[in-house]
Design a protein around this motif. Sequence first.
Motif, mmCIF file in Angstrom:
data_model
loop_
_atom_site.group_PDB
_atom_site.id
_atom_site.type_symbol
_atom_site.label_atom_id
_atom_site.label_comp_id
_atom_site.label_asym_id
_atom_site.label_seq_id
_atom_site.Cartn_x
_atom_site.Cartn_y
_atom_site.Cartn_z
ATOM 1 N N SER A 175 -4.876 16.046 3.609
ATOM 2 C CA SER A 175 -4.091 15.097 2.455
ATOM 3 C C SER A 175 -5.543 14.318 2.924
ATOM 4 O O SER A 175 -6.089 14.133 3.824
ATOM 5 N N PHE A 176 -4.433 13.080 2.760
ATOM 6 C CA PHE A 176 -5.557 11.365 3.239
ATOM 7 C C PHE A 176 -4.927 11.105 4.492
ATOM 8 O O PHE A 176 -3.251 11.411 4.846
ATOM 9 N N LEU A 222 -0.884 16.317 -3.818
ATOM 10 C CA LEU A 222 -2.056 16.047 -4.037
ATOM 11 C C LEU A 222 -2.873 16.591 -4.721
ATOM 12 O O LEU A 222 -2.716 17.411 -5.717
ATOM 13 N N LYS A 273 -7.142 5.417 -8.385
ATOM 14 C CA LYS A 273 -5.302 6.241 -8.551
ATOM 15 C C LYS A 273 -5.202 5.884 -9.760
ATOM 16 O O LYS A 273 -5.801 5.173 -10.993
ATOM 17 N N LEU A 327 5.086 5.175 3.012
ATOM 18 C CA LEU A 327 5.346 6.033 3.752
ATOM 19 C C LEU A 327 5.737 5.815 4.947
ATOM 20 O O LEU A 327 6.956 6.173 5.316
ATOM 21 N N ALA A 385 1.687 9.284 -3.590
ATOM 22 C CA ALA A 385 0.043 8.751 -3.927
ATOM 23 C C ALA A 385 -0.864 9.039 -4.757
ATOM 24 O O ALA A 385 -1.379 7.685 -5.420
ATOM 25 N N GLN A 386 -0.804 9.904 -5.587
ATOM 26 C CA GLN A 386 -2.103 10.877 -6.115
ATOM 27 C C GLN A 386 -1.379 10.651 -7.386
ATOM 28 O O GLN A 386 -2.071 11.327 -7.743
ATOM 29 N N SER A 392 0.493 -1.024 0.224
ATOM 30 C CA SER A 392 -0.513 0.095 0.041
ATOM 31 C C SER A 392 1.077 1.126 -0.054
ATOM 32 O O SER A 392 2.115 1.715 0.125
ATOM 33 N N GLY A 396 -2.406 -1.480 -3.573
ATOM 34 C CA GLY A 396 -0.958 -1.704 -3.548
ATOM 35 C C GLY A 396 0.112 -0.704 -3.692
ATOM 36 O O GLY A 396 -0.532 0.295 -3.483
ATOM 37 N N SER A 448 0.642 4.802 -4.408
ATOM 38 C CA SER A 448 -0.372 4.221 -4.412
ATOM 39 C C SER A 448 -0.879 2.975 -5.229
ATOM 40 O O SER A 448 -1.457 4.264 -6.614
ATOM 41 N N THR A 483 0.158 3.635 2.047
ATOM 42 C CA THR A 483 0.645 3.563 3.799
ATOM 43 C C THR A 483 1.827 3.307 3.954
ATOM 44 O O THR A 483 2.374 3.935 4.500
ATOM 45 N N ALA A 513 -3.619 9.263 5.720
ATOM 46 C CA ALA A 513 -2.287 8.713 5.291
ATOM 47 C C ALA A 513 -0.814 9.102 5.446
ATOM 48 O O ALA A 513 0.223 8.864 6.254
ATOM 49 N N SER A 514 -1.202 10.152 5.044
ATOM 50 C CA SER A 514 -0.036 10.803 5.224
ATOM 51 C C SER A 514 0.486 11.238 6.503
ATOM 52 O O SER A 514 1.815 11.012 6.740
ATOM 53 N N VAL A 574 3.498 16.562 -0.055
ATOM 54 C CA VAL A 574 2.091 15.647 -1.143
ATOM 55 C C VAL A 574 1.213 15.823 -2.095
ATOM 56 O O VAL A 574 1.601 17.223 -2.631
ATOM 57 N N ASP A 612 5.111 11.971 -0.581
ATOM 58 C CA ASP A 612 3.877 10.944 -1.154
ATOM 59 C C ASP A 612 3.841 11.415 -2.142
ATOM 60 O O ASP A 612 2.265 12.563 -2.326
ATOM 61 N N TYR A 659 -4.071 1.962 -5.049
ATOM 62 C CA TYR A 659 -5.851 2.089 -4.849
ATOM 63 C C TYR A 659 -6.032 2.125 -5.597
ATOM 64 O O TYR A 659 -5.468 2.538 -6.946
#
Length: 369
Positions: A87-88, A134, A187, A66, A160-161, A61, A195, A182, A63, A90-91, A132, A158, A184
Amino acid sequence: MKYKVPFVGYKLQYQNLKNEIDEAIKRVLSQGDLILREDVENFEKKLADFVGTEYAVALNSGTDALFLSLKATGIGKGDEVITVSHSFIASIAAIVQSGATPILVEVEEDFLMDMDKVEEAITPKTKAIIPVHLNGRACDMEKLMAISERHNLIVIEDAAQALGAKFNEKKVGSFGLTGCFSFYPAKVLGCFGDGGAITTNSLEIAEKIRLLRDHGQKTKTEIICYGWNSRLDNLQAAMLNVKLKYLPEWIKRRREIAKIYNEGLAEIQKIKLSPSPDSNSEHFDVFQNYVLRAEKRDKLFKYLKENGVETLIKDPVPNHWQKGLGLFHFKLPYTEQLAKEVISLPMYPELTEEQVKYTINSIRNFYSN
Ligand SMILES: Cc1ncc(COP(=O)(O)O)c(C=O)c1O
């Protein structure tokens, strides 16, 4: 409820790739290659190549990408790590779970970390910064890397996005010590489940995270340290390998859709748009999300729902105001204001022109009534 414009396009994406995905699943299952096998290795090579780093390590993931980045650098109790509240969760959660203290700063108009506020938040305890990227937009990494060098701080991105997003032609995930991604399903590059991955140019960090994701096992019989189970399934990796080929095309389409939204909504005074995809900008956005700041946001959400457009209000309460997190001491007026105004519109490559225009017209109708 069946929407005219659903918020995600998972089923459509699968239908478009059905033959290749089914083939990959059949191959992996019939070979019995399930954990840390060739598809994971291939994916790591391709991801590192795509981001422009020496190494990538596939994880379960974003998460854990990070969290394990923090663990690999030895950050923990007594250390401070600067990130944003906008942010989400998770950060922030990754910092708390590592034992360190999160220090939250404001964002700017484009929803990204305010670099002036970062510098003000640095103390002798600060060890790292987590910018992040974002909504698929890169933070100002030139400013951030200069700050980190001046104060000798670790940068964990981060991202992830934001797989594929760039700042001054350089991809996110290639600036900091690690980039955290991420996969997810929603994404820009999504698994059929969970993942994640880190990218890095440090062999030492890549090796450390490889150990940490697999209980510290160097070989089947040699354990170097305590770790976690944070492996990406080989099956997910096989499907990500199929999808990664299409990513540049999907990003192009997301940027086209963002342009149509921006043009179609430009006249409406009561909303504030995301920055436009502009090839001259230092930012190359991948539009993971298309977000608006809207007057009467909650009424707009309801109106769109009634008219068949599924939207998302992800953070009606800012993270630092969530009960049980112990973050109430942060005063972030701009972030708090954004929580009242931000709404995400449907954004995925499979959206049709008709659906995008229908969404635009529905928003226009709401504000003209
Ligand atoms: C900004 C941000 N950071 C971290 C994460 C965590 O990723 P995951 O859901 O894969 O654990 C996400 C996922 O939504 C995210 O959007």
